[in-house]
Write a protein that holds these residues in place. Sequence first.
Motif, short mmCIF file in Angstrom:
data_model
loop_
_atom_site.label_atom_id
_atom_site.label_comp_id
_atom_site.label_asym_id
_atom_site.label_seq_id
_atom_site.Cartn_x
_atom_site.Cartn_y
_atom_site.Cartn_z
N TYR A 1 0.79 -1.06 0.42
CA TYR A 1 -0.08 0.09 -0.07
C TYR A 1 0.75 1.59 0.01
O TYR A 1 0.57 2.24 -0.84
CB TYR A 1 -0.81 -0.05 1.40
N GLU A 2 2.51 1.31 0.69
CA GLU A 2 2.95 2.24 0.82
C GLU A 2 3.14 2.87 -0.65
O GLU A 2 3.44 3.66 -1.01
CB GLU A 2 3.55 2.47 2.05
N ILE A 3 4.11 1.14 -1.13
CA ILE A 3 4.17 1.53 -2.60
C ILE A 3 3.14 2.52 -3.44
O ILE A 3 3.46 3.24 -4.42
CB ILE A 3 4.56 0.57 -3.16
N ALA A 4 1.92 2.29 -3.16
CA ALA A 4 1.43 2.26 -4.51
C ALA A 4 1.10 3.70 -4.60
O ALA A 4 1.06 5.11 -4.76
CB ALA A 4 -0.15 1.38 -3.95
N CYS A 5 0.51 4.15 -3.01
CA CYS A 5 0.51 6.24 -2.50
C CYS A 5 1.68 6.39 -3.09
O CYS A 5 1.95 7.56 -3.21
CB CYS A 5 0.58 6.05 -1.20
N THR B 1 3.73 5.93 -5.84
CA THR B 1 3.54 5.87 -7.61
C THR B 1 2.63 6.92 -7.70
O THR B 1 2.57 7.57 -8.72
CB THR B 1 2.93 4.31 -8.20
N ALA B 2 1.91 6.99 -6.91
CA ALA B 2 0.56 8.15 -6.72
C ALA B 2 1.45 9.24 -7.06
O ALA B 2 1.34 10.24 -7.89
CB ALA B 2 -0.44 8.34 -6.10
N LYS B 3 2.45 9.77 -6.29
CA LYS B 3 3.04 10.69 -5.55
C LYS B 3 4.79 10.98 -6.90
O LYS B 3 4.65 12.31 -7.74
CB LYS B 3 3.69 11.22 -4.94
N SER B 4 5.19 9.78 -7.01
CA SER B 4 5.52 9.78 -8.49
C SER B 4 4.90 10.46 -9.82
O SER B 4 5.78 11.38 -10.50
CB SER B 4 7.02 8.80 -8.58
N GLU B 5 3.68 10.16 -10.00
CA GLU B 5 2.74 10.47 -11.27
C GLU B 5 2.41 11.88 -10.76
O GLU B 5 2.60 12.76 -12.08
CB GLU B 5 1.91 9.33 -10.91
N THR B 6 2.24 12.06 -9.97
CA THR B 6 2.30 13.59 -10.31
C THR B 6 3.86 14.44 -10.27
O THR B 6 3.45 15.45 -11.02
CB THR B 6 1.43 14.45 -8.03
N ASP B 7 4.83 13.89 -9.19
CA ASP B 7 5.92 15.14 -10.12
C ASP B 7 6.14 14.56 -11.59
O ASP B 7 6.62 15.51 -12.13
CB ASP B 7 6.49 14.11 -9.21
N HIS B 8 5.72 13.63 -12.59
CA HIS B 8 6.00 13.23 -13.73
C HIS B 8 5.54 14.59 -14.90
O HIS B 8 5.99 15.57 -15.32
CB HIS B 8 5.87 11.86 -14.00
N TRP B 9 3.94 14.09 -13.85
CA TRP B 9 2.85 15.16 -14.97
C TRP B 9 3.16 16.74 -14.72
O TRP B 9 3.85 17.68 -15.49
CB TRP B 9 1.32 15.01 -13.88
N ILE B 10 4.18 17.08 -13.30
CA ILE B 10 4.12 18.16 -13.17
C ILE B 10 5.75 19.06 -14.19
O ILE B 10 5.39 19.59 -14.83
CB ILE B 10 4.94 18.86 -11.73
N ASN B 11 6.29 18.20 -14.26
CA ASN B 11 7.50 17.92 -15.40
C ASN B 11 6.90 18.28 -16.56
O ASN B 11 7.68 18.98 -17.48
CB ASN B 11 8.71 16.55 -15.05
N ILE B 12 6.31 17.54 -17.15
CA ILE B 12 5.70 17.62 -18.95
C ILE B 12 5.22 19.33 -18.43
O ILE B 12 5.56 19.39 -19.62
CB ILE B 12 4.21 16.53 -18.87
N LEU B 13 4.60 19.01 -16.94
CA LEU B 13 3.73 21.26 -17.40
C LEU B 13 4.63 21.59 -17.45
O LEU B 13 4.51 23.18 -17.98
CB LEU B 13 3.07 20.92 -16.95
N ILE B 14 5.82 21.66 -16.48
CA ILE B 14 7.30 22.73 -16.80
C ILE B 14 7.58 22.82 -18.31
O ILE B 14 7.42 24.38 -19.06
CB ILE B 14 8.02 22.46 -15.73
N LEU C 1 -2.57 -2.67 -5.29
CA LEU C 1 -3.74 -2.31 -3.98
C LEU C 1 -4.03 -3.50 -4.24
O LEU C 1 -4.55 -3.86 -3.19
CB LEU C 1 -4.37 -1.23 -4.91
N ARG C 2 -4.26 -4.25 -5.49
CA ARG C 2 -4.83 -5.24 -5.01
C ARG C 2 -4.21 -6.28 -4.34
O ARG C 2 -4.45 -7.50 -3.32
CB ARG C 2 -4.66 -6.48 -6.61
N LEU C 3 -2.98 -6.53 -4.11
CA LEU C 3 -1.98 -7.07 -3.39
C LEU C 3 -1.81 -7.01 -1.72
O LEU C 3 -1.98 -7.42 -0.67
CB LEU C 3 -0.11 -7.00 -3.93
N ALA C 4 -2.79 -5.72 -1.92
CA ALA C 4 -2.22 -5.64 -0.43
C ALA C 4 -3.73 -5.62 0.31
O ALA C 4 -3.93 -5.86 1.28
CB ALA C 4 -2.26 -3.66 -0.49
N SER C 5 -4.34 -5.35 -0.83
CA SER C 5 -5.83 -5.66 -0.12
C SER C 5 -5.87 -7.52 0.13
O SER C 5 -6.80 -7.75 1.00
CB SER C 5 -6.99 -5.58 -0.73
N ARG C 6 -5.25 -8.13 -0.79
CA ARG C 6 -5.37 -9.48 -0.41
C ARG C 6 -4.65 -9.77 1.04
O ARG C 6 -4.59 -10.73 1.78
CB ARG C 6 -4.18 -10.44 -1.36
#
Length: 75
Positions: A2-6, A8-21, A64-69
Amino acid sequence: PYEIACATAKSETDHWINILIALSTVVFGIIWGNLPIFLLTVLPIALFDGQFIAIQRYNRPRLLRLASRKKTQKD
């Protein structure tokens, strides 16, 4: 997982910000009259960051599926 999934969400945001910049620099290309040069630099940046966005979006549901399992196995 679950922590890794979180993360990845933060990292994805960073990459979107890089593209916007990178896209915001096109404004300077318009101002300075070198638009083709700025577009040639934005495209590789967008492709480079886009691959990481795709990887993170592919892996997040699996994590997330792995975390729920694991959570149901604990209970």
